[in-house]
Write a protein that holds these residues in place. Structure first.
Motif, PDB file in Angstrom:
ATOM      1  N   LYS A   9       0.829  -1.191   0.000  1.00 39.76           N
ATOM      2  CA  LYS A   9       0.000   0.000   0.000  1.00 39.76           C
ATOM      3  C   LYS A   9       0.866   1.244   0.000  1.00 39.76           C
ATOM      4  O   LYS A   9       1.757   1.386   0.828  1.00 39.76           O
ATOM      5  CB  LYS A   9      -0.911  -0.008   1.228  1.00 39.76           C
ATOM      6  CG  LYS A   9      -1.921   1.097   1.211  1.00 39.76           C
ATOM      7  CD  LYS A   9      -2.916   0.931   2.328  1.00 39.76           C
ATOM      8  CE  LYS A   9      -3.953   2.036   2.248  1.00 39.76           C
ATOM      9  NZ  LYS A   9      -4.960   1.899   3.269  1.00 39.76           N
ATOM     10  N   THR A  11       1.242   5.100   0.734  1.00 36.30           N
ATOM     11  CA  THR A  11       0.574   6.004   1.662  1.00 36.30           C
ATOM     12  C   THR A  11      -0.152   7.118   0.909  1.00 36.30           C
ATOM     13  O   THR A  11       0.158   7.412  -0.251  1.00 36.30           O
ATOM     14  CB  THR A  11       1.565   6.660   2.641  1.00 36.30           C
ATOM     15  OG1 THR A  11       2.428   7.528   1.908  1.00 36.30           O
ATOM     16  CG2 THR A  11       2.352   5.626   3.427  1.00 36.30           C
ATOM     17  N   ARG A  12      -1.076   7.705   1.588  1.00 36.30           N
ATOM     18  CA  ARG A  12      -1.846   8.802   1.015  1.00 36.30           C
ATOM     19  C   ARG A  12      -0.920   9.963   0.633  1.00 36.30           C
ATOM     20  O   ARG A  12      -1.085  10.568  -0.425  1.00 36.30           O
ATOM     21  CB  ARG A  12      -2.888   9.264   2.033  1.00 36.30           C
ATOM     22  CG  ARG A  12      -3.970  10.098   1.432  1.00 36.30           C
ATOM     23  CD  ARG A  12      -5.067  10.339   2.420  1.00 36.30           C
ATOM     24  NE  ARG A  12      -5.798   9.089   2.607  1.00 36.30           N
ATOM     25  CZ  ARG A  12      -6.830   8.933   3.407  1.00 36.30           C
ATOM     26  NH1 ARG A  12      -7.254   9.942   4.121  1.00 36.30           N
ATOM     27  NH2 ARG A  12      -7.446   7.780   3.506  1.00 36.30           N
ATOM     28  N   ASP A  15       0.854   9.221  -2.603  1.00 34.49           N
ATOM     29  CA  ASP A  15      -0.119   9.359  -3.688  1.00 34.49           C
ATOM     30  C   ASP A  15      -0.345  10.842  -4.001  1.00 34.49           C
ATOM     31  O   ASP A  15      -0.345  11.259  -5.161  1.00 34.49           O
ATOM     32  CB  ASP A  15      -1.424   8.684  -3.283  1.00 34.49           C
ATOM     33  CG  ASP A  15      -2.494   8.750  -4.353  1.00 34.49           C
ATOM     34  OD1 ASP A  15      -2.162   8.783  -5.551  1.00 34.49           O
ATOM     35  OD2 ASP A  15      -3.689   8.761  -3.981  1.00 34.49           O
ATOM     36  N   GLU A  90       8.181   8.403   1.479  1.00 33.24           N
ATOM     37  CA  GLU A  90       8.102   7.278   2.412  1.00 33.24           C
ATOM     38  C   GLU A  90       9.425   6.615   2.739  1.00 33.24           C
ATOM     39  O   GLU A  90       9.505   5.849   3.693  1.00 33.24           O
ATOM     40  CB  GLU A  90       7.205   6.182   1.814  1.00 33.24           C
ATOM     41  CG  GLU A  90       5.786   6.576   1.621  1.00 33.24           C
ATOM     42  CD  GLU A  90       4.961   5.445   1.045  1.00 33.24           C
ATOM     43  OE1 GLU A  90       5.363   4.275   1.137  1.00 33.24           O
ATOM     44  OE2 GLU A  90       3.897   5.735   0.504  1.00 33.24           O
TER      45      GLU A  90
END
Length: 145
Positions: A9, A11-12, A15, A90
């Motif tokens: 995933k 992370t927001r 993105d 990240e």
């Protein structure tokens, strides 16, 4: 055949960083204000400002002060990969902790029988993310519905 299902995933914030850099499409040589970027991305001001600072710090954007100030890309959208942006926000893309440079801290590393497959999968994911450039985002090959 080995089937591996992985929950990877992004992370927001990573993105959103991609969205911010993509906001420069069609304006690669122009200076965009933070308000321009907010209008193009529809993101909250605090989030945009936080990410703009990080994108300046990681050399994706060049800041300009003053009433006509804002931000300009340091390189073209065809030279910025999704992987670079994820890592700027990240850190390294790693499927497991044992794939980082501190792998020897794991007391099972020398006897682990899965480290090779995770290393292979991690390399493939990183290569894929590196090969997708920001200019490719609107590409027909990535459209799905």
């Amino acid at each position: 055949i080995v089937y591996i299902i992985i929950m990877l995933k992004v992370t927001r914030l990573a993105d959103y960083a991609v969205s911010i850099i993509y906001a420069f499409s069609g304006s690669e040589k122009e200076i965009l204000s933070s308000q321009d970027i907010i209008e193009k991305t529809k993101l909250h001001k605090a989030t945009v400002n936080k990410l703009l600072a990080q994108l300046v710090k990681t050399n994706f954007l060049e800041p300009f002060r003053g009433t006509k100030g804002g931000y300009r890309l340091k390189k073209g959208l065809d030279n910025i990969s999704i992987r670079e942006l994820i890592e700027a926000i990240e850190g390294p893309v790693l499927l497991t902790d044992c794939l980082n440079k501190n792998a020897n801290n794991c007391n099972l590393f020398s006897v682990c029988n899965t480290k090779n497959i995770w290393s292979f999968v991690n390399t493939e994911i990183n290569n894929t993310l590196e090969n997708i450039k920001i200019k490719d985002i609107k590409s027909k090959k990535f459209n799905y519905q």
